[in-house]
Design a protein around this motif. Structure first.
Motif, PDB file in Angstrom:
ATOM      1  N   VAL A 136       0.630  -1.369  -0.005  1.00  0.00           N
ATOM      2  CA  VAL A 136      -0.240   0.315  -0.019  1.00  0.00           C
ATOM      3  C   VAL A 136       0.716   1.047   0.471  1.00  0.00           C
ATOM      4  CG1 VAL A 136      -2.104   1.197   1.317  1.00  0.00           C
ATOM      5  CG2 VAL A 136      -2.725  -1.088   1.169  1.00  0.00           C
ATOM      6  N   ASN A 137       0.927   1.842  -1.237  1.00  0.00           N
ATOM      7  CA  ASN A 137       1.659   3.162  -1.072  1.00  0.00           C
ATOM      8  C   ASN A 137       3.161   2.771  -1.289  1.00  0.00           C
ATOM      9  OD1 ASN A 137      -0.348   5.096  -1.215  1.00  0.00           O
ATOM     10  ND2 ASN A 137      -0.608   5.504   0.811  1.00  0.00           N
ATOM     11  N   GLU A 138       3.396   1.903  -2.172  1.00  0.00           N
ATOM     12  CA  GLU A 138       4.998   1.455  -2.141  1.00  0.00           C
ATOM     13  C   GLU A 138       5.495   0.471  -0.699  1.00  0.00           C
ATOM     14  OE1 GLU A 138       6.088   1.023  -4.780  1.00  0.00           O
ATOM     15  OE2 GLU A 138       4.319   2.265  -5.162  1.00  0.00           O
ATOM     16  N   VAL A 139       4.736   0.690   0.282  1.00  0.00           N
ATOM     17  CA  VAL A 139       4.666   0.052   1.861  1.00  0.00           C
ATOM     18  C   VAL A 139       4.694  -1.372   1.558  1.00  0.00           C
ATOM     19  CG1 VAL A 139       4.826   0.329   4.563  1.00  0.00           C
ATOM     20  CG2 VAL A 139       4.905   2.341   3.042  1.00  0.00           C
ATOM     21  N   CYS A 140       5.256  -2.224   1.839  1.00  0.00           N
ATOM     22  CA  CYS A 140       4.517  -3.743   2.225  1.00  0.00           C
ATOM     23  C   CYS A 140       4.240  -3.722   3.768  1.00  0.00           C
ATOM     24  CB  CYS A 140       6.278  -4.148   1.780  1.00  0.00           C
ATOM     25  SG  CYS A 140       6.022  -6.339   2.022  1.00  0.00           S
ATOM     26  N   VAL A 141       3.266  -4.189   3.578  1.00  0.00           N
ATOM     27  CA  VAL A 141       1.751  -4.564   3.989  1.00  0.00           C
ATOM     28  C   VAL A 141       2.017  -6.208   4.713  1.00  0.00           C
ATOM     29  CG1 VAL A 141       0.888  -1.786   4.531  1.00  0.00           C
ATOM     30  CG2 VAL A 141      -0.041  -4.033   3.573  1.00  0.00           C
ATOM     31  N   ALA A 142       1.941  -7.232   4.268  1.00  0.00           N
ATOM     32  CA  ALA A 142       1.756  -8.361   3.936  1.00  0.00           C
ATOM     33  C   ALA A 142       2.282  -9.447   2.824  1.00  0.00           C
ATOM     34  CB  ALA A 142       0.187  -8.759   3.966  1.00  0.00           C
ATOM     35  N   PHE A 143       3.064 -10.293   3.532  1.00  0.00           N
ATOM     36  CA  PHE A 143       3.461 -11.363   2.455  1.00  0.00           C
ATOM     37  C   PHE A 143       2.794 -12.519   3.055  1.00  0.00           C
ATOM     38  CE2 PHE A 143       6.801 -14.904   3.351  1.00  0.00           C
ATOM     39  CZ  PHE A 143       6.553 -14.950   1.290  1.00  0.00           C
ATOM     40  N   GLN A 144       2.173 -12.938   1.519  1.00  0.00           N
ATOM     41  CA  GLN A 144       1.036 -14.106   1.958  1.00  0.00           C
ATOM     42  C   GLN A 144       1.343 -15.486   0.768  1.00  0.00           C
ATOM     43  OE1 GLN A 144      -3.072 -12.000   0.216  1.00  0.00           O
ATOM     44  NE2 GLN A 144      -2.684 -11.204   2.594  1.00  0.00           N
ATOM     45  N   LYS A 145       1.034 -16.438   1.710  1.00  0.00           N
ATOM     46  CA  LYS A 145       1.765 -17.819   0.570  1.00  0.00           C
ATOM     47  C   LYS A 145       0.322 -18.373   0.614  1.00  0.00           C
ATOM     48  CE  LYS A 145       4.974 -19.471   1.784  1.00  0.00           C
ATOM     49  NZ  LYS A 145       7.071 -20.233   2.316  1.00  0.00           N
ATOM     50  N   SER A 146      -0.215 -18.406   0.011  1.00  0.00           N
ATOM     51  CA  SER A 146      -1.108 -19.193  -1.045  1.00  0.00           C
ATOM     52  C   SER A 146      -1.340 -20.754  -1.181  1.00  0.00           C
ATOM     53  CB  SER A 146      -2.155 -19.135  -2.074  1.00  0.00           C
ATOM     54  OG  SER A 146      -2.608 -17.165  -1.659  1.00  0.00           O
ATOM     55  N   TYR A 147      -2.131 -21.648  -0.426  1.00  0.00           N
ATOM     56  CA  TYR A 147      -1.795 -22.769  -0.856  1.00  0.00           C
ATOM     57  C   TYR A 147      -3.117 -23.671  -1.639  1.00  0.00           C
ATOM     58  CZ  TYR A 147       2.426 -22.815   1.878  1.00  0.00           C
ATOM     59  OH  TYR A 147       3.497 -22.063   2.224  1.00  0.00           O
ATOM     60  N   LEU A 148      -2.471 -24.602  -3.161  1.00  0.00           N
ATOM     61  CA  LEU A 148      -4.225 -24.393  -3.901  1.00  0.00           C
ATOM     62  C   LEU A 148      -4.258 -25.928  -4.252  1.00  0.00           C
ATOM     63  CD1 LEU A 148      -4.434 -21.686  -5.786  1.00  0.00           C
ATOM     64  CD2 LEU A 148      -5.653 -21.909  -4.143  1.00  0.00           C
ATOM     65  N   SER A 149      -4.763 -26.496  -3.747  1.00  0.00           N
ATOM     66  CA  SER A 149      -4.854 -28.101  -4.032  1.00  0.00           C
ATOM     67  C   SER A 149      -4.684 -28.530  -6.257  1.00  0.00           C
ATOM     68  CB  SER A 149      -6.197 -29.075  -4.198  1.00  0.00           C
ATOM     69  OG  SER A 149      -6.107 -30.396  -5.116  1.00  0.00           O
ATOM     70  N   LYS A 150      -3.731 -28.944  -6.097  1.00  0.00           N
ATOM     71  CA  LYS A 150      -3.563 -28.934  -8.311  1.00  0.00           C
ATOM     72  C   LYS A 150      -4.656 -29.413  -8.753  1.00  0.00           C
ATOM     73  CE  LYS A 150      -0.419 -29.809 -12.561  1.00  0.00           C
ATOM     74  NZ  LYS A 150       0.773 -29.755 -12.105  1.00  0.00           N
ATOM     75  N   ALA A 151      -5.099 -30.205  -8.291  1.00  0.00           N
ATOM     76  CA  ALA A 151      -6.816 -30.620  -9.131  1.00  0.00           C
ATOM     77  C   ALA A 151      -7.943 -30.072  -9.068  1.00  0.00           C
ATOM     78  CB  ALA A 151      -6.727 -32.160  -8.441  1.00  0.00           C
ATOM     79  N   ARG A 152      -7.801 -28.970  -7.364  1.00  0.00           N
ATOM     80  CA  ARG A 152      -8.577 -28.264  -8.944  1.00  0.00           C
ATOM     81  C   ARG A 152      -8.917 -26.838  -9.325  1.00  0.00           C
ATOM     82  NH1 ARG A 152     -12.750 -26.359  -3.583  1.00  0.00           N
ATOM     83  NH2 ARG A 152     -14.533 -27.105  -5.269  1.00  0.00           N
ATOM     84  N   VAL A 153      -7.240 -26.555  -9.519  1.00  0.00           N
ATOM     85  CA  VAL A 153      -6.927 -25.786 -10.613  1.00  0.00           C
ATOM     86  C   VAL A 153      -5.714 -25.716 -11.777  1.00  0.00           C
ATOM     87  CG1 VAL A 153      -7.401 -24.131  -8.395  1.00  0.00           C
ATOM     88  CG2 VAL A 153      -4.940 -25.024  -9.101  1.00  0.00           C
TER      89      VAL A 153
END
Length: 245
Positions: A136-153
């Motif tokens: 947000v406004n060039e400031v890092c406010v979050a780091f997210q690691k999303s995991y998805l079942s490959k079979a669904r995507v």
């Protein structure tokens, strides 16, 4: 907590400034007291005060104007909403805040016992991990690691999707028909390691907010398991309880 037990003075000054912002003492656009005022109040040098203010400027909470003073940024109090099903971009409700992401990893891996549990799949089933820094406004406010079942995507090539600018949830809905119905989340404070400290511009060991989130479809089947690390200076969790009587 007694002030004498709050660690180095510059950290105490930082915490008190943030608490004043969250408590409505200073609104976005307001000028905070002069450095000399803080130095006198806390019986420290202006160098110590400057370190506290510089840290909050780096994190986008304050801004300084030469010859004028130090002011509260809008991000400090008005950037966030917690409509978790709408994704990060929709959670930033400020009209002036500039939001973007940076994809740092897209990897295929085998589900370990933990991933299998959260995604309700078998161990060693294929999983797609997408790691993103959120700004947000060039400031890092979050780091997210999303995991998805490959079979669904399986039909989505995430390398070709512009996840730096567009919502992962929108991609999942449009390309795979996956619609979030509800989320379960667990929150706790952890200490920043070397990687997280570099993202959030904090010292190693500083507290950050760690959120484990599982998003489900209407059939109670997990769509996403997310490890969400958030800069915790102003991004706490607000809970409203309503009587049902």
């Amino acid at each position: 907590m007694e002030k004498d037990n709050m660690g180095p003075k510059y950290k105490q000054i930082k915490e008190d400034i943030v608490e004043s912002i969250l408590g409505g003492v200073y609104e976005p656009g307001d000028m905070i007291p002069k450095q000399s005022d803080y130095a006198a109040q806390y019986n420290v040098s202006r160098l110590t005060v400057r370190k506290a203010i510089d840290d909050l400027v780096i994190k986008g909470i304050l801004r300084t104007e030469k010859g004028k003073g130090t002011f509260v940024q809008e991000i400090a109090t008005k950037a966030y909403s917690y409509r978790r099903l709408d994704g990060f971009s929709s959670n930033v409700v400020s009209k002036t805040a500039k939001v973007h992401s940076k994809v740092v990893a897209i990897e295929e891996t085998a589900a370990d016992k933990s991933l299998a549990f959260y995604l309700q799949i078998a161990e060693n089933d294929k999983v797609i991990m997408i790691g993103r820094l959120r700004y947000v406004n060039e400031v890092c406010v979050a780091f997210q690691k999303s995991y998805l079942s490959k079979a669904r995507v399986a039909d989505i090539d995430f390398e070709k999707e512009n996840l730096n600018e567009y919502s992962l949830y929108n991609v999942l809905q449009q390309k795979a028909g996956l619609i979030m119905s509800y989320v379960d989340e667990r929150f706790r404070a952890i200490r920043a390691d070397k990687e997280l400290s570099s993202y959030f511009q904090v010292e190693e060991g500083e507290p950050i907010l760690y959120v484990k989130r599982v998003a489900y479809d209407s059939q109670n089947v997990p769509i996403e398991y997310c490890k969400d690390y958030e800069s915790s200076d102003v991004n706490g969790i607000w809970v409203r309880s309503i009587s049902i009587e």
